[in-house]
Design a protein around this motif. Structure first.
Motif, PDB file in Angstrom:
ATOM      1  N   GLY A 146       0.547   3.887  -2.958  1.00 48.52           N
ATOM      2  CA  GLY A 146       0.209   5.272  -2.613  1.00 48.52           C
ATOM      3  C   GLY A 146       1.184   6.272  -3.212  1.00 48.52           C
ATOM      4  N   SER A 206      -3.196  11.638  -7.836  1.00 50.40           N
ATOM      5  CA  SER A 206      -4.224  11.159  -6.911  1.00 50.40           C
ATOM      6  C   SER A 206      -3.711  11.292  -5.486  1.00 50.40           C
ATOM      7  CB  SER A 206      -4.569   9.697  -7.208  1.00 50.40           C
ATOM      8  OG  SER A 206      -5.149   9.593  -8.482  1.00 50.40           O
ATOM      9  N   LEU A 235      -8.859  -0.032  -7.516  1.00 49.23           N
ATOM     10  CA  LEU A 235      -7.953   1.117  -7.427  1.00 49.23           C
ATOM     11  C   LEU A 235      -6.685   0.892  -8.244  1.00 49.23           C
ATOM     12  CD1 LEU A 235      -8.152   2.362  -3.744  1.00 49.23           C
ATOM     13  CD2 LEU A 235      -8.886   3.513  -5.815  1.00 49.23           C
ATOM     14  N   ILE A 249      -5.445   3.544 -11.161  1.00 50.70           N
ATOM     15  CA  ILE A 249      -4.135   4.220 -11.136  1.00 50.70           C
ATOM     16  C   ILE A 249      -3.270   3.766 -12.306  1.00 50.70           C
ATOM     17  CG2 ILE A 249      -2.003   4.521  -9.805  1.00 50.70           C
ATOM     18  CD1 ILE A 249      -4.491   6.091  -8.781  1.00 50.70           C
ATOM     19  N   CYS A 261      -5.250   6.660  -1.589  1.00 47.07           N
ATOM     20  CA  CYS A 261      -5.089   5.477  -2.448  1.00 47.07           C
ATOM     21  C   CYS A 261      -4.342   4.366  -1.738  1.00 47.07           C
ATOM     22  CB  CYS A 261      -4.376   5.857  -3.748  1.00 47.07           C
ATOM     23  SG  CYS A 261      -5.424   6.786  -4.868  1.00 47.07           S
ATOM     24  N   TYR A 286      -6.212   0.889  -1.134  1.00 48.18           N
ATOM     25  CA  TYR A 286      -5.701  -0.324  -1.768  1.00 48.18           C
ATOM     26  C   TYR A 286      -5.888  -1.544  -0.871  1.00 48.18           C
ATOM     27  CZ  TYR A 286      -2.837  -3.253  -4.758  1.00 48.18           C
ATOM     28  OH  TYR A 286      -2.412  -4.246  -5.603  1.00 48.18           O
ATOM     29  N   ALA A 289       0.393   6.539  -6.880  1.00 47.86           N
ATOM     30  CA  ALA A 289      -0.842   7.307  -7.065  1.00 47.86           C
ATOM     31  C   ALA A 289      -0.569   8.799  -6.890  1.00 47.86           C
ATOM     32  CB  ALA A 289      -1.907   6.839  -6.081  1.00 47.86           C
ATOM     33  N   CYS A 312       0.826  -1.213   0.000  1.00 43.07           N
ATOM     34  CA  CYS A 312       0.000   0.000   0.000  1.00 43.07           C
ATOM     35  C   CYS A 312       0.860   1.264   0.000  1.00 43.07           C
ATOM     36  CB  CYS A 312      -0.974  -0.007   1.171  1.00 43.07           C
ATOM     37  SG  CYS A 312      -0.208  -0.198   2.767  1.00 43.07           S
TER      38      CYS A 312
END
Length: 167
Positions: A91, A99, A115, A119, A104, A108, A94, A87
């Motif tokens: 992230g 994003s 997601l 992405i 995100c 996730y 993203a 994650c």
């Protein structure tokens, strides 16, 4: 009609009787010639010359990802980090495509395929990579770690380890 300094001032009002305004000129394929940019041919006599400059075509072929889907070890630092905390890597990727990094990354944990596909689609759009929405979702459903690493390596340059990819 292209501007030719030789005829400057000949028709000060711009109304050349040979080529009335509003009248289009038709060319047959045999009449059209292409010349390298910057080279304009000279025509003998007092005949006006029309030079049509076509825009140069850019290479618009679709790109592929720089790193293969199973090229996880192209960046060992990202590979190890993603193995233990996917994650976080997701992230960060993203965040690079506009994003929410934290949103995100946490999202996730609940909706990895959805997601991940969204992405990945943003990564493809930003980098001009060919692919499909279905392919993005399927890649994140069946190869989630490889997809996260591939997406991350595409958008983040020189982060968390030395890249060993061949260029």
């Amino acid at each position: 009609m292209a501007y030719n300094p030789q005829y400057a001032g000949k028709y000060p009002d711009g109304n050349d009787p040979q080529y009335p305004q509003g009248q289009s000129m038709q060319f047959s394929p045999g009449q059209v010639q292409q010349y390298p940019q910057g080279q304009v041919p000279q025509q003998p006599g007092n005949q006006p010359m029309v030079v049509v400059m076509a825009p140069q075509q850019q290479d618009q072929s679709p790109r592929q990802f720089k790193h293969a889907l199973c090229g996880c070890f192209d960046n060992c630092g990202v590979c190890i980090l993603t193995l233990f905390c996917p994650c976080y890597t997701f992230g960060k990727t993203a965040g690079e495509v506009g994003s929410s990094c934290i949103g995100c990354g946490l999202g996730y944990l609940c909706l990895p395929c959805i997601l991940g596909g969204v992405i990945r689609g943003k990564v493809r759009a930003e980098k001009g990579i060919n692919g499909s929405v279905i392919g993005d979702f399927c890649t994140h459903c069946w190869c989630p770690f490889c997809a996260i690493i591939q997406d991350h390596n595409e958008v983040v340059v020189g982060a968390m380890g030395e890249s060993m990819a061949r260029e």
